[in-house]
Design an enzyme around this catalytic site. Structure first.
Site, PDB file in Angstrom:
ATOM      1  N   LYS A   1      49.669  38.108  33.588  1.00 27.63           N
ATOM      2  CA  LYS A   1      49.978  39.542  33.813  1.00 27.63           C
ATOM      3  C   LYS A   1      51.459  39.806  34.074  1.00 27.63           C
ATOM      4  O   LYS A   1      51.963  40.884  33.756  1.00 27.63           O
ATOM      5  CB  LYS A   1      49.141  40.121  34.961  1.00 27.63           C
ATOM      6  CG  LYS A   1      49.217  39.364  36.265  1.00 27.63           C
ATOM      7  CD  LYS A   1      48.015  38.498  36.458  1.00 27.63           C
ATOM      8  CE  LYS A   1      48.296  37.433  37.495  1.00 27.63           C
ATOM      9  NZ  LYS A   1      47.163  36.605  37.782  1.00 27.63           N
TER      10      LYS A   1
ATOM     11  N   LYS B   1      49.297  44.306  37.396  1.00 26.73           N
ATOM     12  CA  LYS B   1      48.008  44.692  36.808  1.00 26.73           C
ATOM     13  C   LYS B   1      47.896  46.224  36.670  1.00 26.73           C
ATOM     14  O   LYS B   1      47.323  46.727  35.699  1.00 26.73           O
ATOM     15  CB  LYS B   1      46.869  44.144  37.668  1.00 26.73           C
ATOM     16  CG  LYS B   1      46.815  42.613  37.644  1.00 26.73           C
ATOM     17  CD  LYS B   1      45.943  42.067  38.752  1.00 26.73           C
ATOM     18  CE  LYS B   1      45.815  40.562  38.685  1.00 26.73           C
ATOM     19  NZ  LYS B   1      45.162  39.984  39.858  1.00 26.73           N
TER      20      LYS B   1
ATOM     21  N   GLU C   1      48.235  32.927  43.465  1.00 31.46           N
ATOM     22  CA  GLU C   1      49.268  32.536  42.500  1.00 31.46           C
ATOM     23  C   GLU C   1      50.014  31.320  43.061  1.00 31.46           C
ATOM     24  O   GLU C   1      49.970  31.057  44.270  1.00 31.46           O
ATOM     25  CB  GLU C   1      50.270  33.685  42.312  1.00 31.46           C
ATOM     26  CG  GLU C   1      49.681  34.955  41.737  1.00 31.46           C
ATOM     27  CD  GLU C   1      49.085  34.746  40.355  1.00 31.46           C
ATOM     28  OE1 GLU C   1      49.790  34.339  39.446  1.00 31.46           O
ATOM     29  OE2 GLU C   1      47.870  34.972  40.198  1.00 31.46           O
TER      30      GLU C   1
HETATM   31  N1  HSE Z   1      46.163  35.585  42.113  1.00 32.65           N
HETATM   32  C1  HSE Z   1      45.358  36.499  41.377  1.00 32.65           C
HETATM   33  C2  HSE Z   1      44.412  37.193  42.346  1.00 32.65           C
HETATM   34  C3  HSE Z   1      44.605  35.761  40.326  1.00 32.65           C
HETATM   35  O1  HSE Z   1      44.261  36.707  43.474  1.00 32.65           O
HETATM   36  O2  HSE Z   1      43.848  38.229  42.022  1.00 32.65           O
HETATM   37  C4  HSE Z   1      43.877  36.627  39.344  1.00 32.65           C
HETATM   38  O3  HSE Z   1      44.756  37.469  38.641  1.00 32.65           O
END
Ligand code: HSE
Length: 345
Positions: free
Chosen positions: A46, A146, A131
């Protein structure tokens, strides 16, 4: 197996490339090169899409291949597909929801077990939700990516510098904050929201309170809940696991099958002009700070709610700007949006 991108680009038998390396560079160059070599590209990345969605879409179009990215927003939830389907016949005038599994997991565990932020973040990392650098999850930048992708598609625009728009994360939330909100009948969630009106749109990532009976308050663990509002369809909610290895892989495979079955996704050129408007939406906020912030907020009605100052009906963009100033004097300050129907006292 190879660690040489040129071997993949030059391999005539490879017709689909799945990018799963994350980050901006070299992912951006690799995706572009794959499209220019006539290969379909699928990605869950993303961060790179939020910046280069238009460039990738144009390159895919020019080379007669597909660029699909279902896994990038909402993990395993068919959100992009649902949004695109709604847009076939509807004007989507707003999008809001819980876009980040890690922060939702943290807030949920803090509310259920009274565990500390640091302890729960470690658990989320062990479960593979966070992440590589979890600050993107807890400071709201992952939600911003997002939300930017969703708004680009919904409004057919190309938002620039989306990470400079109002973003406030959950890094400073404490167990006492969570407990106080619970006592008042609220759950706290990190949300992203955008709304359009005429030729203007707004955009914010921030912690928000939800009455306990709402869907948002009942979204547990690593789940996401993303809602759109369409002129004819009304409110549509999409719920499912928003983070994790298997849900994400599931969405990637769905895109591969769409390419195999030659299923086209919605065509967008992202060239509509709209203006970001920080005053489009007003909200109520609770602010917790060790410093006296009344001077900064003197143009608005204020009331004291326990350890918090309630700010009534302030433009969302201005509230975020003021919090940037507050954080310079008090690094642990926190703010949360309060629904207008739910006065806290
Ligand atoms: N790190 C992201 C989350 C992973 O916790 O939503 C999924 O996009």
């Amino acid at each position: 197996m190879t660690d040489d991108i040129n071997q993949i680009l030059d391999d005539q038998e490879t017709d689909v490339v799945v990018e799963a390396i994350g980050g901006i560079e070299p992912a951006h160059q690799y995706i572009l090169a794959a499209l220019e070599h006539g290969k379909h590209v699928i990605t869950a990345n993303k961060a790179v899409i939020a910046i280069y969605l238009k460039e990738f879409t144009d390159a895919a179009e020019a080379n007669n291949v597909k660029f699909y990215f279902e896994a990038s927003v909402g993990g395993g939830i068919p959100w992009i597909q649902g949004l695109e389907k709604a847009l076939r016949i509807d004007n989507v005038n707003s999008i809001s929801g819980i876009f980040n599994g890690t922060s939702n997991f943290i807030l949920d565990q803090m509310s259920r077990n009274g565990e500390t932020f640091v302890k729960v973040l470690k658990k989320a990392q062990e479960l593979g939700y966070a992440e590589a650098d979890p600050s993107a999850d807890i400071d709201g930048y992952d939600v911003a990516n997002k939300l930017c992708i969703s708004a680009d598609i919904a409004y057919n625009i190309d938002i620039k510098d989306h990470q400079d728009l109002p973003i406030f994360g959950i890094r400073n939330i404490t167990c006492s904050d969570v407990k106080y909100f619970q006592q008042k009948g609220f759950s706290v969630k990190l949300i992203g929201r955008t709304r359009q009106s005429g030729n203007k749109f707004d955009y914010a990532v921030e912690p928000a309170l939800f009455l306990n009976r709402t869907l948002e308050a009942n979204t547990p663990d690593n789940y996401n809940l993303i809602s759109l509002n369409g002129d004819t369809i009304g409110k549509l909610d999409f719920f499912g696991q928003g983070a994790g290895m298997l849900p994400t892989a599931n969405a990637v495979i769905q895109d591969i099958l769409d390419i195999k079955e030659q299923k086209s996704h919605l065509k967008r050129n992202f060239d509509k002009r709209m203006e970001y408007c920080p005053e489009l939406t007003k909200g109520n906020y609770l602010v917790r700070s060790k410093t006296d912030v009344r001077g900064l907020l003197k143009n608005y009605e204020l009331s004291q709610e326990g350890a918090y100052l309630m700010v009534h009906q302030i433009p969302v963009g201005e509230m975020h700007q003021i919090m940037k100033v507050v954080l310079k004097a008090d690094k642990s300050a926190f703010m949360v949006n309060v629904p207008s129907q739910g006065a806290v006292a």
